[in-house]
Design a protein around this motif. Structure first.
Motif, mmCIF file in Angstrom:
data_model
loop_
_atom_site.group_PDB
_atom_site.id
_atom_site.type_symbol
_atom_site.label_atom_id
_atom_site.label_comp_id
_atom_site.label_asym_id
_atom_site.label_seq_id
_atom_site.Cartn_x
_atom_site.Cartn_y
_atom_site.Cartn_z
ATOM 1 N N ASP A 105 -18.669 -0.056 5.482
ATOM 2 C CA ASP A 105 -18.920 1.065 4.579
ATOM 3 C C ASP A 105 -18.786 2.415 5.280
ATOM 4 O O ASP A 105 -18.716 3.453 4.618
ATOM 5 C CB ASP A 105 -20.324 0.950 3.964
ATOM 6 C CG ASP A 105 -20.451 -0.230 3.016
ATOM 7 O OD1 ASP A 105 -19.411 -0.699 2.514
ATOM 8 O OD2 ASP A 105 -21.588 -0.682 2.789
ATOM 9 N N TYR A 106 -18.759 2.406 6.605
ATOM 10 C CA TYR A 106 -18.699 3.644 7.368
ATOM 11 C C TYR A 106 -17.331 3.875 8.019
ATOM 12 O O TYR A 106 -17.133 4.876 8.705
ATOM 13 C CB TYR A 106 -19.794 3.643 8.448
ATOM 14 C CG TYR A 106 -21.181 3.603 7.858
ATOM 15 C CD1 TYR A 106 -21.917 4.767 7.701
ATOM 16 C CD2 TYR A 106 -21.749 2.404 7.431
ATOM 17 C CE1 TYR A 106 -23.187 4.746 7.148
ATOM 18 C CE2 TYR A 106 -23.013 2.369 6.866
ATOM 19 C CZ TYR A 106 -23.730 3.534 6.725
ATOM 20 O OH TYR A 106 -24.989 3.508 6.167
ATOM 21 N N LEU A 107 -16.404 2.945 7.812
ATOM 22 C CA LEU A 107 -15.070 3.081 8.390
ATOM 23 C C LEU A 107 -14.158 3.870 7.459
ATOM 24 O O LEU A 107 -14.356 3.879 6.238
ATOM 25 C CB LEU A 107 -14.461 1.695 8.622
ATOM 26 C CG LEU A 107 -15.090 0.830 9.717
ATOM 27 C CD1 LEU A 107 -14.417 -0.536 9.750
ATOM 28 C CD2 LEU A 107 -14.964 1.507 11.077
ATOM 29 N N PRO A 108 -13.137 4.525 8.022
ATOM 30 C CA PRO A 108 -12.132 5.151 7.162
ATOM 31 C C PRO A 108 -11.495 4.102 6.257
ATOM 32 O O PRO A 108 -11.141 3.003 6.708
ATOM 33 C CB PRO A 108 -11.114 5.708 8.168
ATOM 34 C CG PRO A 108 -11.865 5.843 9.444
ATOM 35 C CD PRO A 108 -12.867 4.717 9.446
ATOM 36 N N ARG A 109 -11.323 4.420 4.965
ATOM 37 C CA ARG A 109 -10.772 3.453 4.035
ATOM 38 C C ARG A 109 -9.948 4.175 2.983
ATOM 39 O O ARG A 109 -10.007 5.396 2.844
ATOM 40 C CB ARG A 109 -11.869 2.634 3.360
ATOM 41 C CG ARG A 109 -12.836 3.450 2.490
ATOM 42 C CD ARG A 109 -13.817 2.562 1.757
ATOM 43 N NE ARG A 109 -14.593 1.709 2.636
ATOM 44 C CZ ARG A 109 -14.491 0.375 2.655
ATOM 45 N NH1 ARG A 109 -13.649 -0.236 1.836
ATOM 46 N NH2 ARG A 109 -15.221 -0.343 3.477
ATOM 47 N N SER A 110 -9.195 3.416 2.251
ATOM 48 C CA SER A 110 -8.389 3.993 1.178
ATOM 49 C C SER A 110 -9.294 4.724 0.189
ATOM 50 O O SER A 110 -10.370 4.236 -0.162
ATOM 51 C CB SER A 110 -7.617 2.895 0.441
ATOM 52 O OG SER A 110 -7.027 3.405 -0.739
ATOM 53 N N PRO A 111 -8.856 5.887 -0.286
ATOM 54 C CA PRO A 111 -9.641 6.600 -1.296
ATOM 55 C C PRO A 111 -9.606 5.916 -2.656
ATOM 56 O O PRO A 111 -10.391 6.261 -3.544
ATOM 57 C CB PRO A 111 -8.969 7.978 -1.362
ATOM 58 C CG PRO A 111 -7.565 7.731 -0.920
ATOM 59 C CD PRO A 111 -7.653 6.645 0.114
ATOM 60 N N LEU A 112 -8.717 4.954 -2.826
ATOM 61 C CA LEU A 112 -8.604 4.244 -4.095
ATOM 62 C C LEU A 112 -9.588 3.087 -4.157
ATOM 63 O O LEU A 112 -9.982 2.530 -3.124
ATOM 64 C CB LEU A 112 -7.178 3.721 -4.290
ATOM 65 C CG LEU A 112 -6.065 4.774 -4.235
ATOM 66 C CD1 LEU A 112 -4.714 4.127 -4.507
ATOM 67 C CD2 LEU A 112 -6.327 5.900 -5.219
ATOM 68 N N ASN A 113 -9.976 2.697 -5.353
ATOM 69 C CA ASN A 113 -10.919 1.598 -5.548
ATOM 70 C C ASN A 113 -10.275 0.265 -5.148
ATOM 71 O O ASN A 113 -9.231 -0.107 -5.678
ATOM 72 C CB ASN A 113 -11.363 1.556 -7.007
ATOM 73 C CG ASN A 113 -12.387 0.480 -7.269
ATOM 74 O OD1 ASN A 113 -12.053 -0.692 -7.428
ATOM 75 N ND2 ASN A 113 -13.652 0.867 -7.321
ATOM 76 N N ARG A 114 -10.898 -0.429 -4.209
ATOM 77 C CA ARG A 114 -10.316 -1.664 -3.681
ATOM 78 C C ARG A 114 -10.138 -2.718 -4.765
ATOM 79 O O ARG A 114 -9.090 -3.376 -4.845
ATOM 80 C CB ARG A 114 -11.202 -2.207 -2.562
ATOM 81 C CG ARG A 114 -10.673 -3.477 -1.881
ATOM 82 C CD ARG A 114 -11.644 -3.894 -0.780
ATOM 83 N NE ARG A 114 -11.176 -5.052 -0.037
ATOM 84 C CZ ARG A 114 -11.423 -6.314 -0.367
ATOM 85 N NH1 ARG A 114 -12.143 -6.581 -1.477
ATOM 86 N NH2 ARG A 114 -10.976 -7.325 0.358
ATOM 87 N N GLU A 115 -11.141 -2.925 -5.603
ATOM 88 C CA GLU A 115 -11.066 -3.963 -6.623
ATOM 89 C C GLU A 115 -9.981 -3.662 -7.658
ATOM 90 O O GLU A 115 -9.294 -4.562 -8.134
ATOM 91 C CB GLU A 115 -12.428 -4.141 -7.303
ATOM 92 C CG GLU A 115 -13.522 -4.628 -6.362
ATOM 93 C CD GLU A 115 -13.102 -5.858 -5.566
ATOM 94 O OE1 GLU A 115 -12.575 -6.805 -6.198
ATOM 95 O OE2 GLU A 115 -13.296 -5.875 -4.338
ATOM 96 N N GLU A 116 -9.830 -2.390 -8.006
ATOM 97 C CA GLU A 116 -8.775 -2.018 -8.949
ATOM 98 C C GLU A 116 -7.395 -2.222 -8.335
ATOM 99 O O GLU A 116 -6.454 -2.621 -9.034
ATOM 100 C CB GLU A 116 -8.958 -0.568 -9.391
ATOM 101 C CG GLU A 116 -10.179 -0.360 -10.283
ATOM 102 C CD GLU A 116 -10.356 1.080 -10.707
ATOM 103 O OE1 GLU A 116 -9.488 1.925 -10.337
ATOM 104 O OE2 GLU A 116 -11.348 1.380 -11.406
ATOM 105 N N MET A 117 -7.261 -1.956 -7.036
ATOM 106 C CA MET A 117 -5.988 -2.200 -6.369
ATOM 107 C C MET A 117 -5.655 -3.687 -6.338
ATOM 108 O O MET A 117 -4.504 -4.086 -6.545
ATOM 109 C CB MET A 117 -6.016 -1.627 -4.949
ATOM 110 C CG MET A 117 -5.919 -0.118 -4.885
ATOM 111 S SD MET A 117 -5.492 0.491 -3.219
ATOM 112 C CE MET A 117 -6.997 0.101 -2.320
ATOM 113 N N ILE A 118 -6.663 -4.514 -6.076
ATOM 114 C CA ILE A 118 -6.443 -5.965 -6.052
ATOM 115 C C ILE A 118 -6.003 -6.454 -7.431
ATOM 116 O O ILE A 118 -5.095 -7.289 -7.552
ATOM 117 C CB ILE A 118 -7.719 -6.696 -5.590
ATOM 118 C CG1 ILE A 118 -7.998 -6.387 -4.114
ATOM 119 C CG2 ILE A 118 -7.593 -8.205 -5.814
ATOM 120 C CD1 ILE A 118 -9.313 -6.930 -3.608
ATOM 121 N N LYS A 119 -6.620 -5.938 -8.478
ATOM 122 C CA LYS A 119 -6.235 -6.308 -9.840
ATOM 123 C C LYS A 119 -4.778 -5.940 -10.115
ATOM 124 O O LYS A 119 -4.018 -6.740 -10.682
ATOM 125 C CB LYS A 119 -7.152 -5.621 -10.847
ATOM 126 C CG LYS A 119 -6.843 -5.963 -12.300
ATOM 127 C CD LYS A 119 -7.793 -5.236 -13.250
ATOM 128 C CE LYS A 119 -7.446 -5.547 -14.704
ATOM 129 N NZ LYS A 119 -8.357 -4.815 -15.637
#
Length: 320
Positions: A105-119
């Motif tokens: 939760d503290y690492l740099p990550r995509s600004p997009l929602n992960r679950e929506e991207m997986i869908k």
């Protein structure tokens, strides 16, 4: 509590929650030991100092021991903001380890929602019409590899170098590919090969890079083979395991092997199908657009950037 490092000011008392991504015990010029920390929260990092670590070892023995055992702890720190050589740092007075926190939760990550991207990714897989190609792609993105792909970075530097960066990069190229299929007649482009090739073109990056607490590095396999060869071999192996004719895997493997466009930039072969050439072009577009969007953030007040290697080593004009 202050969570955004950008809000800190010299002399301020602050309580910060962050991931410890670097830990070193050092000796100052007077012979006293201290602990030098790198505190990370998303894309922000801050240097933290625990002066007189011998005292800490006596007063906070468990925290001291855990800190030196491993990085990757999520901590809550209290301290005062100092400045050294023009950079802010935190002089830490107290620290608690947040045992139940998830370091990701503290690492740099995509600004997009992960679950929506997986869908969105799964919907692309479902729209592959050719049965054998669809079967191969499902085999490629099965089990552990699927989860690794969804969390992997797309690069060490330059573009999408954060959690789920590879997924974000792949989806942006796929969206461009879908638009191409709306423009050109269906007899010119094999939609299954184009979209399928986009989905697998960078799959070897799962094994080329390792993301150790936000520090992305190239693996031994990545250095010795590179993601292009690794990815092509993987797709061929999954076809064999699934009993799929090698001819089904071949156009997808060709896209993987050629998507860098030229041998100068790492392609194993040059693109020889229209789908392979289009994947190369779309991949290049998205990488450059991501870099450009980062430049806009890096130079908010500037009209020009410095020379940019990704843009043929020229300055980029930003005043628009």
């Amino acid at each position: 509590m202050t969570n955004d490092f950008s809000d800190l000011e010299k002399g301020q008392r602050a309580t910060l929650e962050a991931l410890v991504t670097g830990v070193n015990e050092r000796v100052d010029r007077n012979g006293n030991t201290y602990i030098d920390l790198t505190l990370t929260r998303g894309e922000e990092s801050l240097s933290g100092k625990i002066w007189n670590s011998a005292r800490w070892a006596a007063v906070f023995p468990q925290v001291y021991k855990r800190l030196l055992e491993k990085k990757g702890l999520v901590v809550s720190t209290d301290g005062t903001v100092d400045e050294f050589n023009g950079n802010l740092q935190l002089r830490i007075d107290r620290m608690d380890i947040m045992a139940d926190a998830d370091y990701r939760d503290y690492l740099p990550r995509s600004p997009l929602n992960r679950e929506e991207m997986i869908k969105e990714f799964d919907e692309l897989l479902l729209h592959i019409k050719d049965g054998e190609t669809g079967k191969l792609l499902r085999a490629v993105f099965d089990g552990e590899v699927r989860e690794l792909f969804f969390d992997a970075p797309a690069a060490k530097t330059y573009h999408h170098n954060y959690l789920s960066g590879l997924l974000e990069h792949t989806l942006f190229i796929a969206r461009l590919g879908v638009k191409l299929l709306e423009v050109y007649p269906p007899h010119l482009i094999n939609a299954d090969i184009l979209i399928g090739g986009i989905l697998v073109h960078d799959i070897g990056k799962i094994w080329e890079y390792e993301n150790q607490m936000g520090s992305i590095d190239v693996t031994d396999q990545g250095k010795l083979k590179g993601h292009i060869i690794i990815g092509s071999e993987y797709v061929g192996r999954k076809a064999e395991e699934a009993g799929i004719d090698p001819s089904v895997a071949l156009p997808l493997q060709h896209i993987i092997l050629s998507h860098h466009g030229t041998r100068e930039f790492g392609a194993a072969v040059l693109p020889m199908t229209i789908e392979a050439y289009l994947v190369h072009l779309l991949d290049n577009i998205d990488a450059k657009m991501k870099r450009y969007s980062d430049l806009v953030k890096e130079f908010p007040e500037a009209r020009w950037t410095g020379r940019q290697r990704m843009f043929n080593d020229v300055e980029i004009f930003l005043d628009q």
